[in-house]
Scaffold this motif. Structure first.
Motif, PDB file in Angstrom:
ATOM      1  N   HIS B 231      25.809 -30.444  21.543  1.00 12.00           N
ATOM      2  CA  HIS B 231      26.091 -29.459  22.343  1.00 12.00           C
ATOM      3  C   HIS B 231      26.061 -30.027  23.799  1.00 12.00           C
ATOM      4  N   ARG B 234      29.146 -32.552  23.976  1.00 14.14           N
ATOM      5  CA  ARG B 234      30.464 -31.798  24.528  1.00 14.14           C
ATOM      6  C   ARG B 234      30.308 -31.578  25.795  1.00 14.14           C
ATOM      7  N   GLU B 245      36.114 -27.696  27.057  1.00 13.57           N
ATOM      8  CA  GLU B 245      34.856 -27.783  26.270  1.00 13.57           C
ATOM      9  C   GLU B 245      34.924 -27.108  24.837  1.00 13.57           C
ATOM     10  N   HIS B 249      35.183 -30.660  19.670  1.00 15.42           N
ATOM     11  CA  HIS B 249      34.189 -30.127  18.564  1.00 15.42           C
ATOM     12  C   HIS B 249      33.118 -31.454  18.373  1.00 15.42           C
ATOM     13  N   GLY B 506      19.971 -25.153  17.381  1.00 14.92           N
ATOM     14  CA  GLY B 506      20.610 -25.960  18.565  1.00 14.92           C
ATOM     15  C   GLY B 506      19.927 -27.397  18.415  1.00 14.92           C
ATOM     16  N   THR B 540      28.963 -28.462  16.810  1.00 14.59           N
ATOM     17  CA  THR B 540      29.099 -27.535  17.831  1.00 14.59           C
ATOM     18  C   THR B 540      30.140 -26.414  17.245  1.00 14.59           C
ATOM     19  N   GLN B 545      24.939 -22.467  20.236  1.00 12.52           N
ATOM     20  CA  GLN B 545      24.601 -23.280  21.349  1.00 12.52           C
ATOM     21  C   GLN B 545      23.356 -24.108  21.100  1.00 12.52           C
TER      22      GLN B 545
END
Lengths: 199, 793
Positions: B231, B234, B245, B249, B506, B540, B545
């Motif tokens: 994440h 990303r 964003e 991916h 996450g 992601t 998140q």
């Protein structure tokens, strides 16, 4: 990396050694993997053109066969640039270094040169010096070289690079030593006198 | 000694948390079924290779790509001017004094380290791409280079970023300088030392790699990459390559280790994504081992002068630390935090020190960017503290164990506010010391040391009482200190109607065994069979998140987030159960996966049955939404502070300089343990890396910034034969502020080990007056240290 050593050649004079070591042809022949060594006008020559130009060249004779006058004619000159193509095997690769050397200093009995060589993704820089000294039996050639290696070849690691550099340097001086011995065994006497005259 | 593993099916639900269950990820890893980035194949996939600077420092005079472009199989060659994107890598931690010169993904005017990217080539074939990358003709004008932080800060040093005027990247201090100066004025004894912490190459087993694929129809860009934090990548990449964003991916397939090196956002991953988008073709880039040595962010790189003040009773009264830290050629993602807030805040060690001051100057140098590497700042701090503790004990002729004990923060003094901003949550330092001394049979060992010296044999004992800080938090504090990201962790736990569970977290494991430990947490919280729990990370598009895996945060922050989400599920399920029992929620008890009315354990309903009801939604409370899932963003209230005592016993041969490790005892207190076998594995791995630094490793550069240790033949990564048997023990002091009471163990060994070894070797060489040897302690360095002190004559 720094290298230095002294080797002695018996039964020769500093003048003979000087003339031999001033001969680009002899140096070319002594340098392992050297494809050509020619004088060029500036420090950025066109190597592709030089490759073509030198492709069919045959080396003229060196001492003792060569006429000392001819050698004096083609001898290194202070401030002049020389281009060389050097193929050196390092580990699994054999890059061809397009090398330009400039004679930084040349006054009997001392000579210094600096140069740079570049191959695909590798390069080196070189500063080398040499001084001759008369000894009881002949001549002592005192030399030193300092090189910096960059890029792919440098990454092979010092354990690979050092032996290669050592090999190139020792073979070069080994060859020179041998060639100079040929001069010394040429006992006609005439050659020696001729050389003395030139210098 | 070693902990026995057990099969999951042999563990009762109530014992699942804390059992040494076999790692569920291992069968796929050891049978070659794991999917690493380089295993990914796409139809019509092209390959990218990078033209890199062969110089440590040079200006770029010209770039000629014509020869490369003309080669058969070459699809495209790009230099900086070909990409119309921001193309600058951001720095994720800011400080008041921080200078942030541009960090372009492709250099166009100047290269600042060997390996700096200049151009990229995309070709049909990986080897053609590499050959063409070599054929890009870059004309450089070489400049002088500087690689040592101390030298980089001198007036006459070559300047990397000329617009900045000098190489100062940051100038930072912490603590009370005045109070510390006063402590030194009143000191009975002052001990000083210069300490070095050498550059380390991370050496993740799997090199960095990326496979990117662009769908021109949808605008979706899928990037599979070796990431510890998809994440975060990303977010960062979205800015670097100017891609929205939500259309980006990032997926981390199986990742073969990172040690921090896969946290950062590098140029190569962004370039692969850019090439895929430009060419509308899948593009793969895999770093060669040489490239990882040239470009992976280095660790450590400190030069420190430290001073310790003691009163006449041997109590520490002041500690003053002055450090020059290398940040490399550019600022990497979290680089500014590593030698500042992750370093200075740990300089109180396990000790009650009334006055501390630390000043850090960060320097730009002609080496790859320096950033977090296993421990990140904390090993450097622990090295300084524990080397100084040993030197101080020698100076006042006290036993190093008792000198430490005398200065410990007492077990009753927690929470303990240090002089360097942080507050330790819990600890019992004497307990780990006593455990270690007991394991060593310390008094007997000292006697044997004396006896052996009479036979000209030299054994030594080295102690390292380390402290670590895991799970950097809370977000608000991190923000005040300069973090450009929150430091919470997010999770989604979803029970399917059949009662099985999928938990999304996450964090992004890359060898830690999260699939196992997280499933243990969920199984325990929900009272469901361990095998009914699936863990999803590192994607992601699947995981809502996340912040990722680094800084030993996964268990403490990610695990706590999962436990919190699971707790929310239990509460919702309890409401449904109460509804079915026609009772008040408060009267419904939950035990081992079953709800029952208080006092009526026989009439029960399982959480799996409730899950079915939740999705049927035929009979759930009126105001309730169907389904059984919960999301949490867990933001811890503090760091966790694991600690321990590592001890090393060596025999040194002063004539050859060889070191023989007789024993290595590791006593770690990492709070509650989710899976003791995984804890043990982390300690083993960490100690191996720590001993690697102490004995073998070190990235060396020549005066031009050329890496001299550019391969595994020249940079010694310890192998099994180099590592002694590690005797592990543990004590448990739970973390008081997270739901699991866990602290974290990922970096403990790396933080503890180096100084345990150095303290041991110099202890062995006390008869020769040897007090310090710079790491790595090669036989040559040990021998020279003995010789310089007269060889014992």
């Amino acid at each position: 990396m720094e290298f230095s050593d002294t080797f002695e050649i018996e039964d020769t004079t500093p003048e003979e050694a000087w003339l031999a070591l001033s001969d680009p042809v002899m140096i070319k022949e002594a340098l392992p993997g050297c494809q050509f060594l020619v004088r060029v006008d500036d420090d950025d020559p066109d190597f592709d053109a030089l490759r073509e130009q030198t492709a069919d060249d045959e080396d003229p004779p060196t001492l003792p066969e060569a006429d000392p006058e001819d050698i004096a004619e083609r001898a290194f000159e202070e401030g002049a640039h020389y281009a060389a193509l050097m193929e050196i095997g390092v580990g699994s690769v054999k890059p061809s270094f397009e090398t330009v050397v400039t004679i930084a200093e040349r006054e009997f009995p001392e000579m210094a040169a600096e140069g740079e060589g570049s191959a695909s993704n590798s390069s080196f820089e070189l500063e080398a010096g040499m001084a001759l000294e008369e000894t009881e039996d002949g001549v002592a050639v005192d030399w030193n070289a300092q090189t910096d290696v960059f890029g792919r070849v440098a990454q092979m690691g010092q354990r690979v690079i050092n032996p290669v550099a050592n090999r190139v340097v020792s073979r070069f001086f080994g060859n020179i030593e041998e060639q100079l011995r040929d001069v010394e065994t040429d006992d006609t006497g005439g050659l020696r006198n001729k050389i003395r005259d030139i210098l | 000694m070693s902990i026995e593993t057990i099969d999951a099916e042999d563990v009762e639900v109530e014992e699942v948390l804390g059992s040494a269950i076999k790692r569920r990820e291992d069968p796929s890893l050891i049978t070659g079924r794991a999917e690493y980035t380089d295993d990914i194949q796409r139809p019509n996939m092209a390959h990218m290779a990078v033209t890199r600077s062969q110089y440590g420092h040079a200006t770029i005079e010209s770039i000629d790509t014509s020869e490369a472009e003309a080669m058969d199989g070459v699809i495209a060659v790009y230099t900086a001017e070909d990409f119309d994107v921001p193309g600058e890598l951001p720095v994720g931690w800011l400080l008041d004094s921080l200078r942030t010169p541009a960090h372009p993904i492709l250099a166009s005017e100047r290269v600042r380290y060997q390996g700096d990217a200049v151009a990229v080539v995309v070709a049909d074939d990986r080897y053609v791409a590499q050959e063409a990358a070599n054929a890009v003709d870059v004309d450089y004008d070489r400049l002088d280079a500087v690689t040592d932080p101390d030298e980089a800060l001198e007036d006459d040093a070559p300047v990397l970023h000329e617009e900045e005027g000098d190489n100062v990247a940051l100038d930072w201090e912490l603590g009370d300088a005045e109070k510390t100066d006063a402590a030194f004025e009143d000191a009975a004894t002052v001990v000083e030392a210069d300490l070095h912490n050498q550059y380390l190459i991370p050496n993740a087993m799997e090199p960095r790699a990326t496979v990117a694929e662009y769908n021109a129809g949808s605008g979706d860009l899928e990037v599979n990459m070796t990431s510890q934090n998809p994440h975060l990548h990303r977010l960062l990449m979205s800015g670097v390559i100017d891609h929205p964003e939500h259309k980006l991916h990032i997926r981390a397939p199986d990742v073969g280790g990172g040690f921090g090196s896969k946290i950062h956002h590098y140029a190569d991953e962004a370039l692969t994504a850019l090439c895929a988008r430009e060419l509308e073709r899948p593009v793969k880039w895999v770093a060669t081992r040489t490239e990882t040595y040239e470009t992976d962010a280095l660790g450590r790189g400190h030069v420190t002068h430290a001073k310790m003040a003691l009163d006449e009773d041997g109590n520490i009264t002041g500690f003053d630390v002055d450090t020059k830290a290398s940040l490399g050629a550019y600022l990497s993602t979290f680089a500014p935090a590593v030698p500042t807030y992750l370093y200075g805040t740990l300089l109180s060690g396990q000790y009650d020190i009334p006055a501390i001051h630390v000043a850090v100057e960060g320097a730009f140098t002609n080496v790859p960017p320096v950033d977090a590497y296993r421990g990140a700042g904390r090993p450097e701090a622990s090295y300084v503290v524990e080397r100084m503790m040993t030197l101080a004990a020698r100076e006042i002729d006290e036993d190093p164990a008792e000198f430490r004990r005398k200065n410990f923060v007492g077990a009753d003094d927690f929470p303990y506010q240090t002089e360097v901003a942080v507050e330790y949550d819990s600890g019992d330092y004497e307990k780990t010391l006593d455990e270690a001394l007991d394991a060593l049979d310390y008094d007997e060992l000292r006697e044997r040391q004396e006896e052996l010296r009479d036979e000209d044999r030299y054994i030594g004992v080295g102690l390292s009482a380390y402290i670590e800080a895991c799970g950097l938090a809370p977000s608000e504090l991190a923000g005040q200190l300069g973090a450009q990201a929150g430091l919470w962790e997010s999770s989604l736990v979803r029970m399917q109607s059949s009662g099985t569970v999928t938990a999304y977290c996450g964090t992004s494991g890359h060898g830690q065994g999260h699939g196992t430990t997280y499933a243990q947490i969920i199984a325990d919280e929900l009272g469901v069979p361990y095998d009914d729990v699936e863990i999803v990370e590192g994607d992601t598009d699947e995981v809502p998140q996340g912040m990722g895996t680094y800084g030993s945060r996964s268990a403490a922050v990610g695990g706590s987030s999962l436990a919190t989400s699971a707790g929310k599920i239990v509460e919702k399920a309890r409401q449904i159960a109460a509804h079915q029992f026609e009772a008040d929620e408060e009267d419904v008890e939950f035990e081992n996966g079953e709800f029952h009315l208080a006092g009526a354990p026989d009439e029960s309903v399982t959480i799996q049955e409730i899950a079915g009801q939740a999705y049927l939604a035929h009979d759930i409370p009126d105001d309730m939404e169907p389904g059984l899932e919960a999301t949490s963003f867990y933001d811890p209230e503090n760091f966790t502070f694991p600690f321990g005592l590592h001890a090393c016993v060596v025999e040194v041969d002063p004539e050859s300089g060889e070191i023989d490790i007789e024993r290595y005892v590791a006593v770690d207190d990492v709070g509650n343990q989710i899976n003791p076998k995984i804890v043990e594995g982390q300690v083993h791995g960490g100690v191996a890396q720590g001993l690697g630094q102490a004995l073998y490793e070190g990235a060396q550069y020549d005066d031009n910034g050329t890496l001299l240790t550019g391969s595994m033949q020249d940079y010694v990564v310890p192998k099994a034969e180099h590592i002694p048997e590690i005797e592990t023990r543990s004590t448990v002091t739970p973390c008081p502020h997270n739901p699991l009471g866990v602290k974290g163990v990922g970096e403990a060994g790396t933080i503890a080990a180096p100084q345990a070894l150095v303290n041991a070797v110099t202890d062995a060489l006390q008869p020769f007056g040897v007090d310090d040897i710079e790491m790595p302690l090669t036989p040559e360095r040990v021998w020279r240290a003995v010789e310089e002190n007269g060889g014992g004559n």
